[in-house]
Scaffold this motif. Structure first.
Motif, short mmCIF file in Angstrom:
data_model
loop_
_atom_site.label_atom_id
_atom_site.label_comp_id
_atom_site.label_asym_id
_atom_site.label_seq_id
_atom_site.Cartn_x
_atom_site.Cartn_y
_atom_site.Cartn_z
N ILE A 528 16.71 -6.63 18.93
CA ILE A 528 15.49 -7.02 18.57
C ILE A 528 14.88 -6.71 17.08
N ILE A 529 15.21 -5.34 16.89
CA ILE A 529 14.68 -4.77 15.56
C ILE A 529 15.43 -5.54 14.52
N ASN A 530 16.90 -5.46 14.54
CA ASN A 530 17.52 -6.03 13.54
C ASN A 530 17.40 -7.78 13.23
N LYS A 531 17.05 -8.54 14.30
CA LYS A 531 16.72 -9.73 14.15
C LYS A 531 15.31 -9.82 13.25
N TYR A 532 14.35 -8.88 13.29
CA TYR A 532 13.27 -9.09 12.66
C TYR A 532 13.42 -8.75 11.28
N ASN A 533 14.26 -7.35 11.03
CA ASN A 533 14.16 -6.83 9.61
C ASN A 533 15.34 -7.77 9.07
N LYS A 534 16.10 -8.55 9.59
CA LYS A 534 17.12 -9.05 8.66
C LYS A 534 17.13 -10.42 8.49
N GLU A 535 16.37 -11.15 9.30
CA GLU A 535 16.08 -12.65 9.08
C GLU A 535 14.34 -13.02 9.02
N ILE A 536 13.57 -12.39 10.01
CA ILE A 536 12.20 -12.88 9.99
C ILE A 536 11.22 -12.17 9.07
N TYR A 537 11.54 -10.65 8.85
CA TYR A 537 10.57 -10.29 7.63
C TYR A 537 11.26 -10.76 6.29
N PRO A 538 12.33 -10.98 6.00
CA PRO A 538 12.88 -11.54 4.77
C PRO A 538 12.22 -12.89 4.55
N ARG A 539 11.84 -13.77 5.58
CA ARG A 539 11.10 -14.98 5.51
C ARG A 539 9.64 -14.72 5.13
N MET A 540 9.25 -13.70 5.74
CA MET A 540 7.80 -13.23 5.45
C MET A 540 7.53 -12.76 3.95
N GLN A 541 8.40 -12.04 3.65
CA GLN A 541 8.14 -11.27 2.39
C GLN A 541 7.58 -12.07 1.15
N PRO A 542 8.13 -13.10 0.82
CA PRO A 542 7.74 -13.97 -0.47
C PRO A 542 6.30 -14.70 0.05
N ILE A 543 6.21 -15.08 1.43
CA ILE A 543 4.97 -15.82 1.80
C ILE A 543 3.84 -14.84 1.79
N GLN A 544 4.21 -13.42 2.12
CA GLN A 544 3.02 -12.27 2.16
C GLN A 544 2.67 -11.97 0.49
N ALA A 545 3.77 -12.21 -0.23
CA ALA A 545 3.42 -11.85 -1.65
C ALA A 545 2.68 -12.81 -2.14
N GLN A 546 2.83 -13.99 -1.99
CA GLN A 546 2.03 -15.18 -2.29
C GLN A 546 0.73 -15.15 -1.78
N ARG A 547 0.49 -14.59 -0.63
CA ARG A 547 -1.08 -14.62 -0.02
C ARG A 547 -1.55 -13.22 -0.60
N GLU A 548 -0.90 -12.29 -1.05
CA GLU A 548 -1.49 -11.15 -1.60
C GLU A 548 -2.06 -11.57 -3.18
N LYS A 549 -1.14 -12.40 -3.79
CA LYS A 549 -1.69 -12.79 -5.02
C LYS A 549 -2.94 -13.65 -4.81
N GLY A 550 -2.84 -14.57 -4.08
CA GLY A 550 -3.98 -15.62 -3.90
C GLY A 550 -5.27 -14.78 -3.43
N ASN A 551 -5.01 -13.74 -2.40
CA ASN A 551 -6.28 -12.90 -2.05
C ASN A 551 -6.92 -12.32 -3.28
N ARG A 552 -5.97 -11.62 -4.02
CA ARG A 552 -6.35 -10.57 -5.19
C ARG A 552 -7.12 -11.61 -6.23
N LEU A 553 -6.54 -12.82 -6.45
CA LEU A 553 -7.29 -13.76 -7.37
C LEU A 553 -8.80 -14.23 -6.77
N PHE A 554 -8.59 -14.62 -5.63
CA PHE A 554 -9.72 -15.15 -4.92
C PHE A 554 -11.23 -13.93 -5.05
N VAL A 555 -10.88 -12.82 -4.67
CA VAL A 555 -11.62 -11.80 -4.64
C VAL A 555 -12.21 -11.50 -6.12
N GLN A 556 -11.20 -11.42 -6.79
CA GLN A 556 -11.57 -11.19 -8.13
C GLN A 556 -12.41 -12.19 -8.69
N GLY A 557 -12.14 -13.48 -8.43
CA GLY A 557 -13.29 -14.61 -9.01
C GLY A 557 -14.60 -14.69 -8.24
#
Length: 738
Positions: A528-557
């Motif tokens: 269960i943990i390997n499935k998440y760490n090796k496949e699902i989390y890597p899918r989430m990383q770029p999505i999360q980075a994108q969200r963090e940048k958007g949120n940072r810019l939104f709050v800044q603006g």
């Protein structure tokens, strides 16, 4: 009684138009610049320096982060701590057994020698905080990717932390605020010898149970007492017989003056997490997926636990704290969704975002800086639904199964055993840690109960998560067990060493990699943990980075768009101060809730056939005699709880409620049902903080428990010194005007 009702209604009508909650969880370092003038207009009689100072004793020196999950306050010169019963619940449960049931009967240490140590519990005091935004952001260069930005920030914050710590025993951490637009450094002193001193029985400390949780009116005596110990030199030290009660820099005077409608109130504590700048896309996902999924899984888990708890007292004690923890946020997520819908939060968020977009598009310079903010956030949420569902089932279903969660803690040992260069010192350290964890785990564990949980929760995981996100172990269940999760769970529990304390400890005497990897519970956890760490989390990383940048810019603006607004950061378990007033509220048409409750309400709800509303005989006796001691109000009532419009959230549990002089008037323990969306969108007309009245706390300690020696430690503030009770004469006394 009639006169009281008339006065309450009139007070409510007069106050409802003007008594709005004061939004904001403010950093104490910035109170002088942002809040001092407003607070003093409302009734504060202290200066900002008396609230937060690094040069002299101040209020912040009496406030502690308790275990990182609650707040507590120092209320005597001997390190006595006051917090919530539900914050102490795990400690009380740990010390309880069928023969000595402190959950049901309560616990009161007659002497300091009787106080009970609590392994892993700590009291953390804030020494100082510092704005390091300029130093941190100087490391960020234009054109950096989100990964490069994070690495640069991590490097500089590590350097700043090491410099601030030096050779001291302090803990230092740098936290980001406003979605990475600001950074503050915190220096803490952490004491790890924290002992249980007193706790009322559940029939007082949890009165109302799950039924009344998050509700007003409330009649719960939600408090407990600990004591902080130090080495003889006053420094932090592990538990030892030679340790002495801490001599704090400041302790809070305890007021018997009571509260009235409109009185100033401030709450000092460590709120855990809010998301006030969450966009409409985040609200939409919470309503459509996150909250319903968490509620569905927890609802099933609670039913399974309760079945066994109701049948067996030993199981009830073992699972009391676990059940309460799961139930608390099960009800919270239900209430949050209702609040978001009832208060039309999604629409309000969309309106703000439209205003922001219009403002950005009105200037080419603004477009360059902030045009991509909301599109980045929107795309990240739209792309995240499948991965988010998999994460929710991992967190709530897989890790909600105790044998899976416990087996997973052995993965570090697997790594050490797999290493080509065997590190015996590392393996020995891991074994010692796991032996300790094993003893702790099985103390509060019932394998038959967990087997039922595994059958049902893992089946739900299998049914609800898309097949492409299934862990490999599910294929084995399909092939070997024909998809029968009952048979699979029975086989796992029959063959796994992790279902037995003796088998687990025997393995740790001579750990073998092959045996560990062959264990069915460990294999399931790894899959269960390997499935998440090796496949699902890597899918989430770029999505999360994108969200963090958007949120940072939104709050800044957003902060640029509203230059006259006083912005406060989201809660993140750092010390905050909130201020407001005591007051009634109207939750719906035709209903007005009084600002306080009394002992009369406890007896009106009394139902000894229902464990949630059973009243202990001693409390019955005191009520019959109206033996309130010096703790009654001017109407002769015994106050139990009151409400203020302070801004709080989880982590604020146990926080002191203070009057304008910095005297303790209550202990915060809950929010109200009508404003459960408050972590995302603050609702000024409805938000209320529910507090146990300090007079009820003292009444229970003194009159109910007969532990007046604890009251004698405190510095008591009386409205009139002549009103003091002879029994309490040894306590330090302060006139209310001082």
């Amino acid at each position: 009684m009639y006169k009281r009702l008339v006065l309450l209604v009139l007070a409510g009508v007069l106050s409802l138009g003007s008594l709005y909650a004061n939004e904001g969880m403010w950093l104490p370092l910035l109170v002088k610049r942002l809040n001092e003038a407003d607070m003093q207009k409302m009734g504060l009689q202290l200066t900002a320096e008396e609230i937060y100072s690094v040069n002299q004793s101040s209020l912040k020196d009496a406030i502690v982060s308790l275990g990182g999950f609650c707040t507590a306050e120092v209320i005597s010169s001997q390190g006595l701590l006051l917090t919530n019963h539900h914050c102490a619940y795990g400690a009380i449960q740990t010390h309880s057994s069928v023969e000595q049931d402190y959950l049901s009967d309560g616990f009161w240490a007659k002497t300091k020698a009787d106080e009970l140590p609590n392994k892993g519990l700590y009291a953390r005091f804030l020494v100082r905080m510092e704005d390091v935004s300029q130093q941190v952001l100087a490391a960020v260069k234009e054109g950096m990717s989100e990964e490069e930005r994070a690495a640069a920030i991590a490097a500089v914050t590590k350097t700043l932390s090491e410099q601030a710590k030096g050779n001291s025993h302090y803990d230092v951490v740098v936290r980001d605020f406003f979605h990475g637009n600001e950074f503050y450094l915190f220096v803490y002193e952490t004491f790890t010898d924290v002992r249980l001193v007193g706790a009322p029985p559940e029939s007082i400390g949890k009165y109302g149970g799950d039924t009344d949780n998050w509700m007003w009116p409330r009649h719960t005596g939600d408090f407990a007492l600990f004591r902080v110990y130090s080495a003889p030199d006053g420094k932090p030290a592990p538990y030892a017989a030679e340790n002495v009660p801490l001599k704090p820099k400041h302790h809070l005077p305890v007021s018997l003056q009571g509260v009235q409608e409109g009185d100033f109130a401030m709450v000092f504590g460590y709120p855990g997490s809010t998301d006030r700048y969450l966009t409409s896309y985040g609200v939409k996902q919470a309503l459509e997926q996150t909250n319903p999924t968490r509620v569905k899984i927890r609802d099933l888990r609670l039913k399974l636990l309760k079945e066994d708890m109701d049948k067996n007292k030993d199981v009830r004690i073992k699972y009391a704290s676990k059940y309460a923890s799961v139930a608390n946020y099960w009800k919270y997520f239900i209430g949050q969704s209702k609040g978001l819908e009832n208060l039309d939060v999604l629409s309000k968020k969309e309106t703000l975002e439209q205003e922001f977009t219009t403002w950005v598009n009105a200037s080419e310079d603004r477009k360059k800086q902030w045009a991509e903010a909301l599109p980045l956030v929107q795309q990240s949420y739209e792309q995240s639904y499948e991965a988010n569902l998999s994460y929710l089932y991992l967190a709530e279903a897989a890790l909600g199964t105790e044998i899976i969660r416990f087996a997973n803690t052995f993965r570090s040992l697997e790594t050490a055993l797999m290493s080509t260069e065997t590190d015996q010192a590392r393996i020995a350290s891991l074994i010692a840690s796991l032996q300790e964890r094993t003893s702790s785990h099985f103390k509060d564990y019932n394998a038959p109960t967990d087997r039922k949980v595994m059958e049902h929760l893992l089946r739900l995981y299998y049914q609800d998560v898309p097949k492409k996100d299934h862990p490999e172990i599910f294929q084995q269940v399909e092939k070997k067990y024909k998809g029968n999760f009952v048979k699979w769970a029975a086989d796992v529990f029959a063959k796994s060493m992790f279902a037995s304390e003796a088998a687990t400890l025997a393995f740790l005497q001579k750990p073998e990699l092959k045996k560990l990897q062959a264990d069915p519970a460990f294999a399931a956890a790894s899959s269960i943990i390997n499935k998440y760490n090796k496949e699902i989390y890597p899918r989430m990383q770029p999505i999360q980075a994108q969200r963090e940048k958007g949120n940072r810019l939104f709050v800044q603006g957003l902060r640029q768009m509203q230059p006259d607004r006083k912005f406060y950061p989201n809660a993140n378990s750092t010390m905050r101060l909130t201020y407001g007033t005591v007051g009634s509220y109207a939750p719906r048409d035709g209903v007005i809730y009084s600002y306080y409750t009394t002992m009369e309400g406890v007896m009106q709800k009394k139902d000894n056939s229902d464990p949630e509303f059973a009243v202990p005989p001693k409390l019955d006796e005191l009520y019959a005699r109206k033996d309130w001691g010096p703790y009654a109000n001017s109407q002769g009532e015994l106050p139990v709880a009151f409400i203020t419009n302070n801004d709080i959230t989880g982590g604020n549990s146990g926080s002191p409620v203070l009057d304008g002089k910095g005297h303790l008037i209550g202990v915060a323990f809950d929010g109200n049902w009508e404003a459960m969306s408050g972590d995302i969108a603050f609702e000024p007309q409805l938000q209320r903080c529910i507090n146990v009245d300090i007079r009820y706390v003292l009444f229970i300690i003194d009159k109910f428990a007969g532990a007046g020696h604890l009251v004698e430690e405190m510095t008591l503030v009386y409205p009139d010194k002549d009103q003091q009770d002879a029994k309490l004469a040894p306590a330090t006394l302060i006139k209310a005007g001082q």
